[in-house]
Design an enzyme around this catalytic site. Structure first.
Site, PDB file in Angstrom:
ATOM      1  N   SER A   1      58.571  18.129  19.097  1.00 50.06           N
ATOM      2  CA  SER A   1      57.725  17.490  18.009  1.00 50.06           C
ATOM      3  C   SER A   1      58.584  16.849  17.074  1.00 50.06           C
ATOM      4  CB  SER A   1      56.928  18.990  17.425  1.00 50.06           C
ATOM      5  OG  SER A   1      55.974  18.613  16.615  1.00 50.06           O
TER       6      SER A   1
ATOM      7  N   ASP B   1      47.764  15.709  24.259  1.00 46.55           N
ATOM      8  CA  ASP B   1      48.452  16.279  22.932  1.00 46.55           C
ATOM      9  C   ASP B   1      47.533  15.794  21.631  1.00 46.55           C
ATOM     10  OD1 ASP B   1      49.936  16.924  20.559  1.00 46.55           O
ATOM     11  OD2 ASP B   1      51.854  16.440  21.428  1.00 46.55           O
TER      12      ASP B   1
ATOM     13  N   HIS C   1      50.411  19.770  23.384  1.00 47.69           N
ATOM     14  CA  HIS C   1      51.575  19.797  22.330  1.00 47.69           C
ATOM     15  C   HIS C   1      52.738  20.674  22.738  1.00 47.69           C
ATOM     16  CE1 HIS C   1      53.712  17.906  18.928  1.00 47.69           C
ATOM     17  NE2 HIS C   1      53.803  19.260  18.574  1.00 47.69           N
TER      18      HIS C   1
END
Length: 639
Positions: free
Chosen positions: A496, A581, A613
């Site tokens: 991330s 995602d 994600h």
């Protein structure tokens, strides 16, 4: 929760646990016989044997998750007889969470392929009557209040009417009928009920300013009580058990968040409940049975407790005597507070779960979570600190491999996601996996991390790829200067925001690292901001202040977007991405891979079509860490 919250040093003056001790070990050398064996990658990343134990309200049963068909499913066990039954049948995706609704039903949540549009399901404890309470495509649902005293209803939140905001619905469990009880006018980002399940508090934003709204009864209109800039915190945690006072987390007029009581009818802050001089405090412990606030939890180098209540303090003391040297957390109790589930863990073990009977003062082991991992073969995680190039104290954690001298080690630095988050002490599968392969692992709470006060958090504003990245760089160079890290064998890896930091490290400090790994990381800040999920839209202006405005700060965003400088990437790169995602779209990874290849450089690219994600499915985790392990072995010389 804000968008940036979800994306999960000339320098060196001090460290919390002095590395002098490591340096001494390095000078004297280590007995190579103490080097642990290279353990299978799967041992670090396979599903736990069992976990997430939860007591039924009547204290007679335990619900928990364990693998079935390689997916984490919910089981129920009768405590007296030991009889056990699986009550969910997930085969495509793990059950993401669950809780008891009364003592004869389970509520659980699940999404599809990582899209994070969670559905709410209800099942009986025989597993024969599972129903989707929110059967709507493209809708994200959550439980606002399980209404413990009302066996036939729950309050749910959904963005069914408007994908950008969440309305509140009363769900009749017998029929699944949904009745909207509050319509979001378009600016409410959170709701709060009192202990009778009445919707009396809301939290709203105009994009930059946040306001606390209140009504004495559900018949009244909401009125604005307190408005602050989003850079300040005044957030409701819960009602007191009299349903009159609120407990709030506030840093108004101060740097660190502290807990206060607040009288909403008088619109006045009352008493300071607890503060800490060094870190934020925003988590309460309470007793539903006795209707009292019993303590707070906060994190310095490790999780810490402060108790106001003698009974709760004695319970903690009793449990810690059973497990000296380990972290002990009460994870739940039955309604009578006779039985408690207890989690015991450390930095070298995922630990296990126990059932404690307060009446008989007896402890029953329920399970080891990962019994195949031996604590003696895991590496300790040490809290450290260093000074950044501009004088900030940066906290973090260092994991050093066992059985080898702590000199000239390959190093992997792992910036955390968020970036409005922080790393914490405890068992970390990635750190242990890499340490077992012979690498030192550095995790840093760079500026912009949360938990250290608003000044430290705000020091990260518009510093993606700049001072935030410098803090990471400074930590790496600090370890090189101490002789612990080999300057020719440094890698940066993250997920991330940490994936962005890995790309930024490869782009803006190309001579520092030998290789980089980006896991669901953004590469183009312009397209990242354009493609946020609809339910993050209320936070857009905040994100512009935290990251940068695509028009007003165009030059800044151009300068910090790795994809626009891909020609500078000279080191081997590995990129991994989930196709579904919703936070960091696949296009973010597609762009950087295409740009690097266009510049004539090789990049390893892994895409999983059934992930979002981060990779939840066990086989996908195995593929990722197998590839990453081989990649780091090739470029860092890991064993």
């Amino acid at each position: 929760m804000k968008f940036a919250d979800l994306l999960t040093l000339g320098f060196v003056l001090s460290c919390v646990l002095p590395l002098a001790s490591t340096a001494c070990a390095a000078e004297s050398g280590e007995d190579s016989s103490s080097v642990p064996p290279v353990l299978p990658m799967e041992d670090f990343f396979r599903n736990p044997e069992v976990g997430a134990f939860s007591l039924s309200p009547d204290g007679a049963k335990l619900a928990f998750v364990k693998p079935w068909e390689r997916r984490m499913n919910v089981y129920v066990r009768d405590i007296e007889t030991g009889a056990e039954k699986r009550v969910t049948s997930a085969t495509e995706r793990d059950i993401a969470g669950f809780f008891w609704k009364g003592s004869d039903r389970i509520v659980y949540i699940q999404d599809k392929g990582g899209d994070e549009n969670f559905h709410i399901y209800l099942t009986d404890i025989e597993g024969k009557a599972s129903r989707d309470l929110t059967p709507f495509d493209g809708v994200r649902a959550g439980v606002l209040d399980d209404l413990e005293e009302d066996p036939e209803h729950m309050l749910l939140e959904m963005n069914r009417r408007n994908p950008e905001v969440f309305d509140v619905y009363r769900c009749e469990l017998a029929t699944g009928e949904l009745t909207q009880i509050a319509e979001n006018p378009g600016n409410i980002t959170g709701w709060l009920t009192d202990h009778d399940g009445r919707l009396r508090v809301a939290y709203e934003t105009d994009g930059v300013n946040s306001s606390l709204l209140y009504r004495p009864t559900e018949k009244d209109e909401f009125k604005t009580l307190v408005t602050t800039n989003f850079k300040d915190s005044f957030f409701p945690l819960m009602f007191g058990y009299d349903n009159k006072l609120l407990y709030v987390a506030s840093n108004l007029g101060r740097d660190k968040i502290a807990v206060y009581t607040f009288d909403p009818d008088a619109n006045k802050t009352r008493d300071l409940v607890f503060e800490h001089p060094d870190v934020d405090v925003a988590s309460l412990i309470s007793s539903k049975k006795r209707k009292v606030i019993t303590g707070v939890v906060y994190t310095t180098d490790k999780s810490r407790y402060h108790f106001f209540d003698k009974d709760r303090r004695e319970l903690q003391d009793t449990l810690e005597k059973f497990f000296p040297g380990y972290e002990v957390a009460v994870t739940g109790m039955d309604d009578d507070e006779r039985r408690a589930t207890v989690r015991v863990y450390g930095d070298r073990t995922r630990g296990g779960s126990y059932l404690f009977d307060r009446q008989s003062n007896s402890l029953t082991k329920l399970a080891d979570h990962s019994p195949w991992l031996k604590e003696t073969e895991m590496a300790p995680m040490e809290p450290i600190q260093y000074t950044s190039r501009d004088g900030l104290t940066i906290h973090g954690y260092l994991t050093l491999p066992l059985g080898v001298a702590s000199r000239d080690l390959p190093l992997v630095v792992i910036p955390h996601g968020g970036p409005s988050a922080r790393d914490e002490w405890g068992f970390d599968s990635e750190a242990q996996f890499l340490a077992n392969r012979g690498a030192a692992v550095l995790q840093v709470n760079f500026r912009g991390s949360t938990g250290y006060g608003k000044k430290f958090w705000q020091a990260g504003f518009k510093q993606w790829g700049r001072a935030m990245q410098d803090d990471v760089t400074d930590g790496v160079e600090w370890l090189v200067k101490q002789g612990i890290a080999d300057p020719k064998r440094l890698a940066i890896y993250g997920g991330s925001y940490g994936g962005y930091a890995a790309l930024a490290g490869a782009t803006f400090t190309p001579d520092l690292y030998a290789c980089a790994v980006s896991y669901v990381g953004p590469s183009n800040i312009f397209t990242l901001l354009e493609s946020i999920p609809p339910y993050w839209e209320p936070y857009r202006e905040m994100e512009y202040e935290e990251i940068g405005h695509p028009v007003k700060d165009k030059e800044l965003l151009e300068s910090i977007s790795p994809v626009l400088h891909a020609d500078k990437i000279r080191i081997p790169l590995f990129v991994a991405q989930g196709a579904n995602d919703p936070r960091v779209k696949k296009a973010e990874s597609d762009q950087i891979v295409e740009a690097v290849r266009k510049a004539g450089k090789d990049v390893v690219y892994m895409v999983k079509d059934n992930e979002g994600h981060g990779f939840r499915n066990e086989e996908n985790r195995f593929d990722f860490y197998r590839e990453m392990g081989g990649f780091l072995k090739k470029h860092l010389g890991l064993r």
